[in-house]
Design a protein around this motif. Structure first.
Motif, PDB file in Angstrom:
ATOM      1  N   PHE A 264       0.825  -1.208   0.000  1.00 28.11           N
ATOM      2  CA  PHE A 264       0.000   0.000   0.000  1.00 28.11           C
ATOM      3  C   PHE A 264       0.860   1.259   0.000  1.00 28.11           C
ATOM      4  CE2 PHE A 264      -3.680  -2.431   2.138  1.00 28.11           C
ATOM      5  CZ  PHE A 264      -4.316  -2.606   0.928  1.00 28.11           C
ATOM      6  N   THR A 265       1.980   1.214   0.699  1.00 27.14           N
ATOM      7  CA  THR A 265       2.847   2.385   0.801  1.00 27.14           C
ATOM      8  C   THR A 265       3.564   2.673  -0.511  1.00 27.14           C
ATOM      9  OG1 THR A 265       3.240   2.019   3.163  1.00 27.14           O
ATOM     10  CG2 THR A 265       4.864   3.353   2.001  1.00 27.14           C
ATOM     11  N   ASN A 266       4.128   1.652  -1.141  1.00 28.46           N
ATOM     12  CA  ASN A 266       5.025   1.867  -2.278  1.00 28.46           C
ATOM     13  C   ASN A 266       4.375   1.737  -3.647  1.00 28.46           C
ATOM     14  OD1 ASN A 266       7.665   2.359  -0.973  1.00 28.46           O
ATOM     15  ND2 ASN A 266       7.325   0.327  -0.106  1.00 28.46           N
ATOM     16  N   CYS A 267       3.147   1.244  -3.713  1.00 27.00           N
ATOM     17  CA  CYS A 267       2.441   1.152  -5.001  1.00 27.00           C
ATOM     18  C   CYS A 267       1.231   2.085  -5.030  1.00 27.00           C
ATOM     19  CB  CYS A 267       2.014  -0.277  -5.285  1.00 27.00           C
ATOM     20  SG  CYS A 267       3.394  -1.402  -5.611  1.00 27.00           S
ATOM     21  N   SER A 275       4.434   9.163 -13.939  1.00 26.50           N
ATOM     22  CA  SER A 275       4.749   7.743 -13.780  1.00 26.50           C
ATOM     23  C   SER A 275       3.537   6.943 -13.321  1.00 26.50           C
ATOM     24  CB  SER A 275       5.878   7.571 -12.764  1.00 26.50           C
ATOM     25  OG  SER A 275       5.421   7.888 -11.457  1.00 26.50           O
ATOM     26  N   GLY A 276       2.555   7.620 -12.742  1.00 27.91           N
ATOM     27  CA  GLY A 276       1.391   6.939 -12.192  1.00 27.91           C
ATOM     28  C   GLY A 276       1.549   6.578 -10.736  1.00 27.91           C
ATOM     29  N   CYS A 277       2.749   6.846 -10.151  1.00 29.75           N
ATOM     30  CA  CYS A 277       3.036   6.471  -8.770  1.00 29.75           C
ATOM     31  C   CYS A 277       3.229   7.704  -7.896  1.00 29.75           C
ATOM     32  CB  CYS A 277       4.307   5.628  -8.687  1.00 29.75           C
ATOM     33  SG  CYS A 277       4.229   4.067  -9.589  1.00 29.75           S
ATOM     34  N   ASN A 281       8.661   5.750  -7.792  1.00 27.04           N
ATOM     35  CA  ASN A 281       9.708   4.742  -7.769  1.00 27.04           C
ATOM     36  C   ASN A 281       9.128   3.388  -8.136  1.00 27.04           C
ATOM     37  OD1 ASN A 281      11.688   2.752  -6.892  1.00 27.04           O
ATOM     38  ND2 ASN A 281      12.712   4.432  -5.834  1.00 27.04           N
ATOM     39  N   TYR A 282       9.435   2.935  -9.341  1.00 30.35           N
ATOM     40  CA  TYR A 282       8.934   1.649  -9.804  1.00 30.35           C
ATOM     41  C   TYR A 282       9.584   0.476  -9.081  1.00 30.35           C
ATOM     42  CZ  TYR A 282       6.602   3.860 -13.811  1.00 30.35           C
ATOM     43  OH  TYR A 282       5.784   4.604 -14.613  1.00 30.35           O
ATOM     44  N   ARG A 336      -2.738   1.772 -11.449  1.00 26.33           N
ATOM     45  CA  ARG A 336      -1.955   2.395 -12.523  1.00 26.33           C
ATOM     46  C   ARG A 336      -0.458   2.365 -12.217  1.00 26.33           C
ATOM     47  NH1 ARG A 336      -1.061   8.303 -13.594  1.00 26.33           N
ATOM     48  NH2 ARG A 336      -0.671   8.542 -15.822  1.00 26.33           N
ATOM     49  N   CYS A 337      -0.095   2.575 -10.968  1.00 25.81           N
ATOM     50  CA  CYS A 337       1.315   2.571 -10.572  1.00 25.81           C
ATOM     51  C   CYS A 337       1.926   1.188 -10.773  1.00 25.81           C
ATOM     52  CB  CYS A 337       1.449   3.008  -9.110  1.00 25.81           C
ATOM     53  SG  CYS A 337       3.118   2.894  -8.428  1.00 25.81           S
TER      54      CYS A 337
END
Length: 468
Positions: A264-267, A275-277, A281-282, A336-337
């Motif tokens: 939940f935090t990183n996506c 980027s959608g995020c 950071n992908y 999307r991310c």
């Protein structure tokens, strides 16, 4: 005299490092706290308050007596000044479960259960481009329209000793039938899968999990990618539970709860970000997604023409919780991310290939509890993202930069990509990709580096004394 001075300076160094709040893993922080009488006393008091507070309310209203409630609040405030405050864990560490148990005990005491759950893991500080430099995935020759990249990734894994070892370690329990009614030992299968994604270099594990499939080989390639985690054992089950029930089950396990919070935090998607995020950071998003594999919340690719992932759950029988269940499910299926991150790895691109915006505050809260749902519009994808390519709003600069990246990865020729790189992303100390919800601390030299400098500085003095 010199030895005494040296010891005093080491003590000062230790005090400076502690006062600056250098993040410790929670196991070490707990051990350090228990060695100090004042800290250990407050720590035990706080744990007793939590144990007697079934609702886990941060105001300790369930604790009887105003004096007892005051002691609980004082203990919590004292913890904010202790090494345990803001401690974190590392994924795959030796005592990971114990570390996470300590983290969640501190977290729910300091912040309560109704707030957003932050990731308990230390930031990794990596980019997809780091993986590309180790294993370029763009071929020097034009790729065949029928080339099966997922098959090639599996072959590459078998040529690497570490990847082959851990892949064999999960294939065995995930494919061995236990009885006529049980296709496998799911617990052993899950544990082996977690070890695979925790131990194997990402250039190999990601190559198998996030391989891209060309238009000429969609069915065979996508099915091989879907079969990477042996879904008949690790993913599928007799019944498909409700997603909110599955989330509740996940949160009773320290590993699953932590991996879900990390996801939940990183996506976290953000429609206003190119980027959608939200965190731009992908690599962090893919690491968080792969961390879910091997838990009850294991996600996998769906058998459908469109690109979609989901845990083994649905939103039937949700009753009044149907909207919250849908939002939880859509965080996987219409994220999307996550989708852009997977496509970016397959295409050999990264967030740094275009100019990202500054960190953006979420427009709607995180969906990690039933009150935290995002509107579907902020989490859904444009129709263009159902293709293999990223949602770049047809930006010609992106395509230009993509060509430069391909040249850079596949030759020793220096390619000028100044137009394509954000200076902040080149400098990790300034990168917005590593932003976390906790307050960033000022950069410090590692204590060992300071000790080395101190030793070098004192060496002439020691030499002169030996000569005398």
């Amino acid at each position: 005299m010199i030895l005494v001075t040296f010891c005093i300076m080491l003590s000062v160094l230790d005090s400076v490092c502690s006062s600056k709040g250098i993040t410790l893993d929670c196991v070490k922080a707990s051990e350090q706290c228990l060695k100090e009488y004042s800290c250990s006393t407050k720590y035990r008091t706080m744990r007793q308050c939590v144990a007697g507070n079934p609702g886990r309310e941060s105001n300790f209203s369930a604790v009887t007596g105003s004096e007892a409630q005051g002691e609980c609040r004082n203990a919590v405030e004292a913890m904010k000044q202790s090494p345990l405050y803001n401690c974190r864990c590392r994924r795959g560490m030796k005592k990971e479960k114990n570390c996470l148990r300590i983290f969640w005990g501190i977290f729910q005491s300091l912040q309560g259960n109704d707030l957003l759950e932050d990731s308990p893991y230390e930031p990794v500080n990596s980019h997809l481009s780091d993986i590309f430099h180790l294993a370029p995935i763009i071929s020097d020759e034009p790729a065949s329209t029928k080339e099966n990249n997922c098959l090639n990734a599996a072959k590459a894994c078998n040529l690497n000793d570490t990847c082959k070892k851990y892949r064999s370690a999960y294939i065995s329990p995930c494919t061995s039938r236990v009885s006529t009614s049980e296709v496998c030992n799911k617990r052993k299968c899950h544990k082996a899968l977690r070890q695979f994604f925790d131990k194997v270099p990402t250039k190999h594990s990601y190559g198998m999990l996030f391989c891209s499939c060309t238009a000429g080989d969609q069915s065979a390639c996508t099915e091989r990618r879907r079969q990477t985690i042996v879904p008949v054992c690790s993913y599928e089950d007799r019944d498909r539970p409700n997603c909110l029930s599955l989330q509740s089950t996940c949160k009773t396990n320290y590993i699953c709860r932590s991996r879900l919070a990390d996801f939940f935090t990183n996506c976290q998607p953000e429609t206003r970000s190119i980027s959608g995020c939200l965190r731009e950071n992908y690599a962090d998003c893919l690491l968080a997604y792969s961390g879910l594999i091997g838990t009850v919340m294991t996600p996998n690719y769906q058998r459908s023409p469109s690109f979609s992932v989901s845990p083994w759950c649905d939103c039937s029988s949700s009753g009044n919780g149907k909207p919250d269940c849908d939002k939880f499910s859509e965080f996987f299926s219409e994220n999307r991310c996550l989708r852009n991150a997977i496509h970016a790895f397959g295409n050999g691109t990264d967030v740094g290939m275009w100019q990202p915006q500054a960190p953006i505050r979420p427009t709607v809260p995180n969906p990690s509890t039933s009150q935290r749902g995002r509107d579907k519009t902020s989490n859904s994808l444009d129709s263009s993202t159902h293709s293999k390519h990223l949602d770049t709003v047809a930006d010609p600069l992106y395509h230009f930069c993509g060509s430069l990246q391909a040249q850079k990865l596949n030759s020793n020729i220096t390619v000028d990509t100044a137009l394509c790189v954000n200076p902040q992303l080149d400098d990790p100390s300034k990168s917005n990709s590593f932003a976390r919800s906790w307050t960033a601390e000022p950069a410090l030299l590692h204590p060992m580096a300071l000790l080395l400098i101190l030793t070098v500085a004192l060496s002439p003095l020691l030499t002169s004394l030996e000569t005398d």
